[in-house]
Scaffold this active site. Structure first.
Site, PDB file in Angstrom:
ATOM      1  N   ASP A 342       0.855  -1.194   0.000  1.00  0.00           N
ATOM      2  CA  ASP A 342       0.000   0.000   0.000  1.00  0.00           C
ATOM      3  C   ASP A 342       0.892   1.246   0.000  1.00  0.00           C
ATOM      4  O   ASP A 342       2.104   1.186   0.232  1.00  0.00           O
ATOM      5  CB  ASP A 342      -0.953  -0.021   1.207  1.00  0.00           C
ATOM      6  CG  ASP A 342      -2.196   0.843   0.982  1.00  0.00           C
ATOM      7  OD1 ASP A 342      -2.192   1.670   0.049  1.00  0.00           O
ATOM      8  OD2 ASP A 342      -3.172   0.704   1.740  1.00  0.00           O
ATOM      9  N   GLU A 543     -10.268   7.279   4.444  1.00  0.00           N
ATOM     10  CA  GLU A 543      -9.199   6.710   5.270  1.00  0.00           C
ATOM     11  C   GLU A 543      -9.166   7.328   6.666  1.00  0.00           C
ATOM     12  O   GLU A 543     -10.192   7.579   7.274  1.00  0.00           O
ATOM     13  CB  GLU A 543      -7.855   6.829   4.536  1.00  0.00           C
ATOM     14  CG  GLU A 543      -7.882   6.052   3.199  1.00  0.00           C
ATOM     15  CD  GLU A 543      -6.525   5.942   2.545  1.00  0.00           C
ATOM     16  OE1 GLU A 543      -5.585   5.522   3.214  1.00  0.00           O
ATOM     17  OE2 GLU A 543      -6.416   6.263   1.350  1.00  0.00           O
TER      18      GLU A 543
END
Ligand code: BGC
Ligand code: BGC
Length: 870
Positions: A342, A543
């Site tokens: 990621d 997020e």
């Protein structure tokens, strides 16, 4: 006592701060990229096999082994140097790599992050995307100087449609798709995404998210189909099929299909407190039972890529978990595609940096999302050096590149038309009528009816309706995060060409049955409406910015209660109210539920707001146009802190259970008023949970704490780097600092730590903790404000207590303990789990003090020099 206002970080600020800190790190990384080469073992220790329930051992890879394809890979591998192989393993972002560099480094992949556009132009058109894709593609396919052409692959977060692109079709986020319970529809939505992404030259979608969100405080709850693993598996598998095409058929990875990504492996939805990028705990079996089924389904659908998770499990960062990546996923489950890291995530692995992480290579990550330069270049140099030093084996590199090539070959990239050519063949697909119709169907099917009394729904023919609330006509509230920009905030309506707001949809539908709708954000009107539709909404987020942290609760709009006030105003004038909630998670809305006559959870429906009217507004004969179909894919809380709340809980007492959802045909039982009490929490939800007993904590140089000088503008320097900054002059003393302010400006001296960015101080707060420091005044303090003690959490949030009055009463030259009840900071500070600045003394007038022995002490709140506890 006076409390100075605090500086809350807006998401934008913190994002900037991240860029800033990245830039600082970048500066450090620019020093010659030499592998630090710690003594990592290249060979995996043998561990016992991961135990799986029997049915899970039988993942059947639907993509048959292809000897010709493997032979082709072998042939390419023999032509590549080590440097070229490592280049394939790198994925920078489009703003940090040029087509020339793609060619020179043999870069395997590029990406754009959320809200990143070609040429940094937020108004980029589909044509701009295609042009840029073409340039990168052509560079990678160059055979100049005997170079081996390998198509570069561009990955993108198209998580609810091609959401970075202006004019794309955006369908509801996953949480809403969970409520549809319609796997075939999910497959069609993924297929439309693939077609729109393919049209602009990208070949790889970082979707679906297979998180099984367990604590709805998590800022990514809406990216999760459900709290229930089997529903995630059912819909996630179909999402993969829709993107890639059904394995074993001709459509698999054919034109208009893109690669899917099962993310984030594994346990991202299980973090404690719902912390994004946090810690998931528990037995291996429990981890797998909850978080693995989605991956099994994705593997059975032939998913070609998996993204590792920012989260850790039992103290091991996912990017370094060889047992779960190498052994379980690639070994026991037979995954033969690639694992991508990621965004900058390798830097979170203990011992690793943004540009250096052999642990992750060895644990099984194949392709590295290292967005920025020069980190990706340094990483390249580091991996090459680590192979030469034996820290990473040549075989591991070959395996990684083999997987990357396998995926590219399966995708047909070597022979596919170039982005420009395919764009021509895809004309008209972006935001097409058919796509919008599908997205609208998804909106329709995802609405969950929670309350319907007085027969207000469906809205009758000839009704005059007033639509109120920000979300009624502001598209960002219905599109949520990952929409045009990463956070999805502050995007004007005209950046969603072709979209329909909830209001516009209602107005159209009502007009067709002889009624009308007006919109007023504040609910004002000149002639009294028959009915009000109040659209309640969360602000958009993505997020970590979406986490409900620390001292906050699940209550909607806790402080402003703006939606509630609208409902109250209408009701007090005798106007019936239909409340429509736009949110990325279930929220505590008991007050709104009690007051409104009907209540609909509409999640974040995307660009096709007309789907709401399809169900809310009746046909001309007064009967429903379409029935409610949605069923909760997440349990709904009865109290503001009822989280985690999941249907598997032993003591399951939700307000609305998993699966709940009324229909028009449901019998209308009288509404039983719900409790509106918020007394459950004192400082928010976390303290309700069992916290460990706080220990005394000292902040000493031996643990890496150091004093920093800083101006309110955040310009700063370390104690060792110079004795003064602005009005402030410091020098070290034993276990502390001597600091003086000349009164000509504002500055602070603060403790910071270069190694340990975050400290969880919640337990200290819960256990009547104090912040204590020994203070010696070197000159008397005159009366008046201007001296504050602060604590800080990353990035820009602070809590403040004014100590001027106290210090003015203290004698000069005598060392005394200043202790401040942490509850005093809690009045203005919610971020206790991430304290990275345990103390700062900030003054804007003349002051000379010595500070030493900073510590947190539990149990002293009531006897502190400044106390706020009852
Ligand atoms: C990117 C996002 C990414 C995020 C991660 C942002 O800068 O645009 O795509 O997810 O950083 O931290
Ligand atoms: C997110 C991923 C995303 C990536 C690229 C990360 O911050 O966690 O889900 O795919 O950024 O934008």
């Amino acid at each position: 006592m006076a409390f100075a206002p605090i500086a809350f970080a807006s998401p934008k600020q913190s994002f900037k701060y991240r860029l800033l800190s990245a830039a600082v790190l970048l500066g450090l990384a620019a020093i010659p990229a030499v592998a630090k080469a710690p003594p990592h073992a290249a060979v995996e220790p043998k561990t016992s096999p991961v135990l799986l329930p029997a049915e899970w051992n039988r993942v059947v890879n639907p993509v048959p082994a292809n000897p010709a394809l493997e032979a082709k890979i072998n042939e390419i591998l023999t032509k590549l140097s080590l440097e070229q192989k490592v280049g394939q393993m790198i994925q920078p972002h489009i703003g940090a790599v040029t087509p020339e560099e793609v060619k020179a480094y043999n870069i395997g992949s590029i990406l754009n992050g959320g809200g990143q556009n070609p040429n940094d132009n937020p108004n980029s058109t589909a044509q701009d995307w295609v042009q840029l894709a073409e340039r990168f593609y052509q560079a990678s396919m160059s055979s100049e100087n005997g170079r081996t052409p390998i198509p570069v692959i561009w990955g993108i977060d198209a998580v609810h449609g091609h959401n970075n692109l202006l004019g794309a079709t955006l369908f509801p986020h996953n949480i809403a798709l969970g409520a549809t319970r319609n796997p075939a529809l999910v497959k069609s939505l993924a297929a439309l995404t693939a077609a729109e992404v393919y049209a602009t030259g990208q070949d790889w979608d970082f979707a679906p998210t297979l998180a099984v969100a367990q604590d709805d405080r998590w800022g990514r709850t809406y990216e999760s189909f459900s709290e229930d693993p089997s529903l995630v598996a059912q819909l996630g598998g179909k999402f993969v099929e829709g993107l890639q095409g059904t394995a074993g058929t001709k459509e698999f990875l054919a034109a208009k299909k893109v690669l899917a990504t099962a993310k984030h492996f594994i346990g991202d939805g299980g973090t404690q407190y719902g912390d994004d990028q946090g810690y998931t705990a528990g037995e291996e079996q429990a981890l797998l039972r909850t978080h693995l089924p989605g991956y099994i389904a994705a593997l059975n659908a032939g998913v070609q890529t998996v993204m590792a998770s920012y989260s850790s499990w039992n103290g091991v960062h996912s990017h370094a978990n060889a047992r779960l990546m190498n052994q379980l996923l690639k070994g026991q489950l037979g995954f033969d595609g690639l694992i991508v890291s990621d965004w900058q995530a390798i830097s979170h692995v203990p011992g690793c940096a943004l540009d250096n992480c052999p642990e992750a290579v060895n644990a099984g990550v194949d392709l590295f999302m290292i967005p920025n330069a020069p980190e990706w270049k340094n990483f390249h140099a580091n991996v090459v050096a680590q192979v030469k030093a034996g820290v990473i084996s040549q075989a591991r590199i070959d395996d990684a590149v083999r997987r990357i090539l396998r995926v590219k070959l399966r995708q047909g990239l070597f022979s596919a038309p170039s982005p420009l050519q395919r764009a021509a063949a895809s004309a008209g697909v972006i935001g097409s009528k058919e796509h919008r119709a599908l997205a609208r169907q998804a909106v329709r099917e995802s609405l969950v009816l929670l309350k319907n009394t007085q027969g207000v729904l469906p809205i009758k023919p000839k009704s005059k309706v007033l639509v109120a609330g920000l979300g009624g006509n502001t598209l960002v509230h219905q599109t949520g995060g990952w929409s045009v920009t990463w956070q999805g905030k502050d995007v004007p309506n005209d950046k969603f060409p072709g979209a329909t707001s909830i209001f516009a949809g209602l107005a159209d539908a009502l007009k067709a049955i002889g009624g009308e709708a007006q919109y007023s954000e504040q609910g004002t009107f000149t002639s009294k409406p028959d009915l009000a539709v109040v659209v309640l909404s969360e602000e958009p987020y993505a997020e970590i910015q979406g986490d409900i942290q620390n001292l906050a609760t699940l209550e909607l709009d806790g402080t402003h209660k703006s939606g509630l006030k609208l409902i109250q105003a209408f009701k007090s004038q005798g106007i019936p109210v239909v409340a429509v909630l736009l949110s990325g998670r279930p929220l505590w809305v008991n007050k709104e539920l009690n007051l409104a006559d009907a209540f609909v959870a509409a999640w974040q429906p995307g660009t096709e707001g007309a789907g709401v009217a399809d169900v809310l507004v009746a046909k001309i004969d007064g009967t429903p146009n379409a029935d409610f179909n949605g069923r909760l894919s997440f349990s709904w809380p009865a109290t503001p802190c009822q989280t985690p709340l999941n249907k598997t809980d032993a003591d399951y007492k939700p307000l609305f259970a998993f699966d709940y959802g009324l229909r028009y045909s449901s019998s209308l039982t009288p509404w039983q008023p719900l409790s509106e009490s918020t007394s459950e929490y004192a400082y928010g939800c976390r303290l309700k949970n069992q916290l460990p007993v706080a220990k005394r904590m000292e902040f000493t140089a031996k643990d890496g704490w150091d004093w920093k000088l800083e101006l309110p503008s955040f310009q700063g320097s370390w104690l060792g780097e110079g004795a003064s900054l602005g009005a402030l002059t410091v020098k070290p003393i034993k276990d502390g600092v001597s600091a003086s302010w000349d009164g000509k400006g504002e500055a602070r001296v603060m403790l910071r730590n270069k190694n340990t960015p975050r400290h969880d101080m919640l337990a200290a707060l819960a256990n009547q903790g104090v912040l204590a420091v020994d203070v010696k005044l070197l000159s008397p303090v005159s009366a008046g404000p201007g001296i504050d003690v602060k604590i800080w959490s990353s990035p820009l949030t602070s809590g403040t207590v004014d100590v001027s009055k106290l210090l003015a009463a203290w004698p000069q030259g005598k060392t005394q303990t200043l202790s401040i009840d942490l509850a005093c900071f809690a009045k203005s500070f919610t971020d206790f789990s991430k304290v990275d600045g345990p103390i700062a003394l900030q003054a804007k007038r003349a002051l000379a003090v010595e500070l030493s022995n900073v510590r947190y002490e539990p149990g002293q709140a009531k006897t502190a020099s400044i106390s706020c506890s009852q």
